[in-house]
Design a protein around this motif. Structure first.
Motif, PDB file in Angstrom:
ATOM      1  N   ARG A  72       0.819  -1.216   0.000  1.00  0.00           N
ATOM      2  CA  ARG A  72       0.000   0.000   0.000  1.00  0.00           C
ATOM      3  C   ARG A  72       0.851   1.262   0.000  1.00  0.00           C
ATOM      4  N   ARG A 124      -6.844  -1.123  -3.323  1.00  0.00           N
ATOM      5  CA  ARG A 124      -6.067  -0.013  -2.762  1.00  0.00           C
ATOM      6  C   ARG A 124      -5.805   1.067  -3.806  1.00  0.00           C
ATOM      7  N   GLN A 127      -8.919   3.048  -4.006  1.00  0.00           N
ATOM      8  CA  GLN A 127      -9.171   3.820  -2.791  1.00  0.00           C
ATOM      9  C   GLN A 127      -8.204   4.982  -2.622  1.00  0.00           C
TER      10      GLN A 127
END
Length: 280
Positions: A72, A124, A127
Motif C-alpha cells: 500500500r 487499494r 481507494q
C-alpha cells in the motif's frame, strides 16, 4: 471519447511495462495523454518508456515509477509522485496482476501474494487515487482489470478466481458509490479480457495462438466500449464470442437459482446438459 481521455490528460497504468498495460499506454500516448507506467523492475519500465518514445511519444510525456502494488505504501508513493510532477490524474488503469497457479489447499504457498496483488492491489489503487481524482473536479475514469474466471470461476486456479471475483464485486460497488456522489465526475469500469497473448499467458509459447487476441486488439475494444458507456467490458477473442460468454455466465448464475451443484458445468451429471444448452 470519454472526457477523461482528453489530450494533455494524465493516465496511470499499473502493470504498464508489458502486455495489456503497455498496449494501453501506446493507445493513450497516441491520443496525446501523458502516461505514467507503474510496474516491477526499473529496467523493464525504462525499456517500455523507450518503446513509447520510439513510437512517437514525447519523452517528457512518459513517466516510470517502480511500484509493487501489493504494498500500500508504494501505491501512495506512486500517487504522490504523479500528483507532484503532473497534477490531477484523469485515468487510473489498475491492471497489474499475476497468475502463478494455485490449488485449493495452497500447496504452492501462492494464495497470500495472489490476493494481495490481484485483488487488494486493485482495491487499494482505487481507494488511494479516487478521492484525489474526485477532489480535482476534473473528469476521471478508473478501469479495473478483472477476468472471466472471476465470474464463471472454472476449476483449476481457485486463488486467481477468488481474486478476480473480488475485483468484480469491488468495482461494481465503486461505480455505484461514485454515481451517487454529488458533483462527482469520476466513473469506474470493469475490464474483462478474453484470451489475450501476453507475457502472463504465453506459457512458454513464442507465437500468438490462433485463438488469442493481441494486446492491442483488446485495448482497442476496451476504449471503444468505454466510449459507448459500457460498465462491463466483456471482451471476445478468436475462439469465444459474446453469445458464448453470455450463456456461460447465465449458466453459472443458474447454479444458485436452480440449486445445482457448484461449478455444474464440470459436474458429471450436468456436463452434457450444459453442452446441449449452449448449442440451443
Amino acid at each position: 471519447m470519454h472526457p477523461a481521455l482528453a489530450k494533455g490528460g494524465v493516465a496511470v497504468i499499473t502493470g504498464g511495462a508489458s502486455g495489456i498495460g503497455l498496449a494501453a499506454a501506446r493507445h493513450l500516448a497516441r491520443q496525446g495523454m501523458r502516461v505514467c507506467l507503474a510496474d516491477l523492475g526499473a529496467e523493464r519500465l525504462e525499456a517500455a518508456k523507450a518503446a513509447l518514445v520510439a513510437q512517437g511519444a514525447a519523452r517528457d510525456a512518459v513517466m516510470t515509477v517502480p511500484t509493487d502494488i501489493g504494498d500500500r505504501a508504494q501505491i501512495v508513493a506512486l500517487a504522490d509522485r504523479v500528483g507532484a510532477d503532473w497534477g490531477a490524474v484523469n485515468l487510473v488503469m489498475n491492471n497489474a496482476g499475476m497468475q502463478p497457479g494455485s490449488s485449493i489447499f495452497d500447496a504452492e504457498g501462492n494464495w497470500e501474494r495472489i490476493l494481495n496483488v490481484n485483488m487488494l492491489g486493485i482495491i487499494r489503487g482505487s481507494q488511494i487515487f479516487a478521492p484525489r481524482m474526485i477532489a480535482s473536479g476534473q473528469p476521471g475514469l478508473i478501469v479495473n482489470t478483472g477476468s472471466k474466471q472471476g465470474i464463471t470461476t472454472p476449476p483449476g486456479d481457485p486463488a486467481y478466481n477468488l481474486s478476480k471475483a473480488g475485483v468484480k464485486v469491488f468495482t461494481e460497488a465503486l461505480q455505484h458509490a461514485l454515481r451517487n456522489m454529488p458533483d462527482c465526475d469520476v466513473e469506474a469500469r470493469l475490464f474483462i479480457p478474453g484470451f489475450v497473448y501476453t507475457p502472463l499467458t504465453a506459457a512458454g509459447r513464442n507465437e500468438k495462438p490462433a485463438e488469442a487476441w493481441t494486446a492491442d486488439q483488446v485495448v482497442d475494444f476496451l476504449f471503444a466500449s468505454v466510449g459507448r458507456g459500457d460498465f462491463y467490458i466483456l471482451c471476445p477473442d478468436n475462439e469465444v464470442d459474446r453469445r458464448t460468454d453470455e450463456k456461460r455466465i447465465l449458466w453459472s448464475a443458474g447454479d444458485i437459482a436452480e440449486n445445482r451443484p457448484p461449478l455444474s458445468r464440470w459436474h458429471p451429471e450436468y456436463g452434457e446438459l450444459f453442452k446441449e444448452w449452449l448449442k440451443a
